[in-house]
Design an enzyme around this catalytic site. Structure first.
Site, PDB file in Angstrom:
ATOM      1  N   GLY A  45       0.328  -4.966   0.568  1.00  5.94           N
ATOM      2  CA  GLY A  45      -1.012  -4.764  -0.153  1.00  5.94           C
ATOM      3  C   GLY A  45      -1.061  -5.778  -1.316  1.00  5.94           C
ATOM      4  O   GLY A  45      -1.973  -6.074  -2.102  1.00  5.94           O
ATOM      5  N   GLU A  88       5.946  -5.990   7.602  1.00  2.88           N
ATOM      6  CA  GLU A  88       5.114  -4.945   8.198  1.00  2.88           C
ATOM      7  C   GLU A  88       6.028  -4.687   9.534  1.00  2.88           C
ATOM      8  O   GLU A  88       6.044  -3.545  10.166  1.00  2.88           O
ATOM      9  CB  GLU A  88       3.768  -5.181   8.481  1.00  2.88           C
ATOM     10  CG  GLU A  88       2.953  -4.825   7.212  1.00  2.88           C
ATOM     11  CD  GLU A  88       2.824  -5.901   6.247  1.00  2.88           C
ATOM     12  OE1 GLU A  88       2.564  -5.857   5.052  1.00  2.88           O
ATOM     13  OE2 GLU A  88       3.413  -7.180   6.568  1.00  2.88           O
ATOM     14  N   GLY A 117       0.843  -1.401  -0.010  1.00  2.05           N
ATOM     15  CA  GLY A 117      -0.190  -0.088   0.014  1.00  2.05           C
ATOM     16  C   GLY A 117       0.908   1.179  -0.035  1.00  2.05           C
ATOM     17  O   GLY A 117       2.004   1.184   0.062  1.00  2.05           O
ATOM     18  N   ASP A 156      -1.130  -7.290   7.803  1.00  8.38           N
ATOM     19  CA  ASP A 156      -2.592  -7.024   7.660  1.00  8.38           C
ATOM     20  C   ASP A 156      -3.336  -7.562   6.258  1.00  8.38           C
ATOM     21  O   ASP A 156      -2.708  -8.666   5.798  1.00  8.38           O
ATOM     22  CB  ASP A 156      -2.854  -5.559   7.633  1.00  8.38           C
ATOM     23  CG  ASP A 156      -2.186  -4.932   6.557  1.00  8.38           C
ATOM     24  OD1 ASP A 156      -1.260  -5.189   5.845  1.00  8.38           O
ATOM     25  OD2 ASP A 156      -2.569  -3.517   6.243  1.00  8.38           O
TER      26      ASP A 156
END
Length: 353
Positions: free
Chosen positions: A118, A141, A70, A149
């Site tokens: 992402g 992350e 992302g 996530d």
């Protein structure tokens, strides 16, 4: 004129019987922004309703990868003053991840090159996931003060043994064989045969045709040295506390265990504990959406977490690769972590997750 600048950031097109999504920010390693997420969502609706589209195919433009994650630079820049922008991005991204998982037509992702964060969300939830010898897969992350996530807290606990725990906590990038072992991809196709595969897919009329087209160009992936250490991973990452995992690695004493221990010591303590907690909760969850709801609650608190801004600064803004985390393991208490489990906003999904 640079043709890339004249095309949209997601090129949506039909190629025979397949609807294509070509992520088109190659200079940013096809990192996802809100415009791209919305374009993907709209295209999924369009292709699902079109009876002439048999399957959806997602690929990345450029030579470097499908998607590096992302757009965390955007969230870094807006997070403190306009936190609603980051919250809205994650909301829409996670809803797309759920849609991909439940999509009514074959959803094919070619995970060539870099597939991180992402990028995992728009690929590993699909029905047909293809890796190549160039695949570099990671959920990195914990190294930027964030947490695993995009529904990975559903995916990683379903890897054999503790391999998913290892991937989530270390953030290490791995190749094709390890991704297939983790059940995050299904097939290995040499990159030189991708063009042939896409041409074959364009004539597919059914899910069986899609599977047959992939089988026709698939082969065994190159061996992964990482998979030689599965017994150490399963033994040392079986604990529910980060401190116990570190102690087990120290006790093991092998070169691999020592290297892993040193890597984990560079990660944010808050990120490690939050990620492990979410992975363990994901293991006992009944649905992906339960995990996404939990992750979304954590993202809202993440916007006020100093480690997130420090991690992004060190990795993306200043690129000094030397983050100064706010607390150590002993200071990352259950009380501190509890705020990542509260969602003061609207849920992602109406009704039962």
């Amino acid at each position: 004129m640079d043709m890339q600048t004249t095309l949209p950031e997601v090129i949506v097109e039909r190629q025979g019987a397949i609807g294509r999504l070509r992520l088109n920010r190659p200079r940013a390693l096809n990192s996802l922004n809100r415009t791209m997420i919305r374009a993907i969502a709209a295209a999924l609706t369009e292709f699902e309703r079109d009876p002439e589209i048999a399957a959806v195919l997602v690929t990345g433009e450029g030579e470097r990868g499908l998607c590096a994650g992302g757009d965390i630079r955007m969230i870094y820049e807006s997070g403190r003053e306009r936190p609603e922008e980051g919250a809205q991005f994650w909301r829409e991204e996670f809803i797309v991840n759920s849609r991909i998982s439940a999509y009514s037509k074959p959803y094919i992702a070619i995970m060539d090159g870099i597939v991180m964060g992402g990028g995992v969300g728009v690929s590993s939830h699909g029905s047909h996931r293809i890796v190549t010898e160039r695949t570099r897969f990671a959920m990195p992350e914990t190294g930027i003060g964030y947490f695993t996530d995009v529904g990975a807290t559903w995916l990683l606990p379903r890897a054999p043994g503790e391999f998913g725990t290892y991937l989530g906590l270390t953030g290490r990038d791995v190749g094709a064989a390890a991704v297939i072992h983790a059940r995050l991809a299904d097939s290995f196709v040499p990159s030189e045969r991708i063009g042939e595969l896409i041409a074959s897919l364009s004539t597919s009329a059914t899910a069986d045709d899609v599977s047959a087209a992939i089988r026709a160009v698939s082969s065994e992936p190159p061996a992964s040295a990482l998979l030689d250490h599965l017994s150490v991973i399963d033994r040392c990452f079986a604990f529910d506390a980060v401190e116990e995992i570190l102690a087990a690695l120290e006790k093991d004493g092998s070169d691999f265990a020592r290297e892993t221990l040193e890597l984990l010591k560079t990660r944010s303590a808050i990120s490690l504990k939050l990620t492990l907690s979410l992975l363990r909760a994901g293991r006992s969850s009944a649905t992906l959406n339960e995990c996404l709801e939990r992750e979304y609650a954590a993202t809202l608190a993440m916007l006020s977490n100093p480690d997130f801004y420090e991690g992004v600064r060190a990795a993306v803004i200043d690129k000094d690769r030397n983050p100064k985390w706010s607390v150590g393991l002993s200071e990352a208490t259950p009380e501190m972590l509890a705020r990542f489990g509260r969602n003061d906003g609207a849920p992602l999904f109406a009704g039962k997750a």
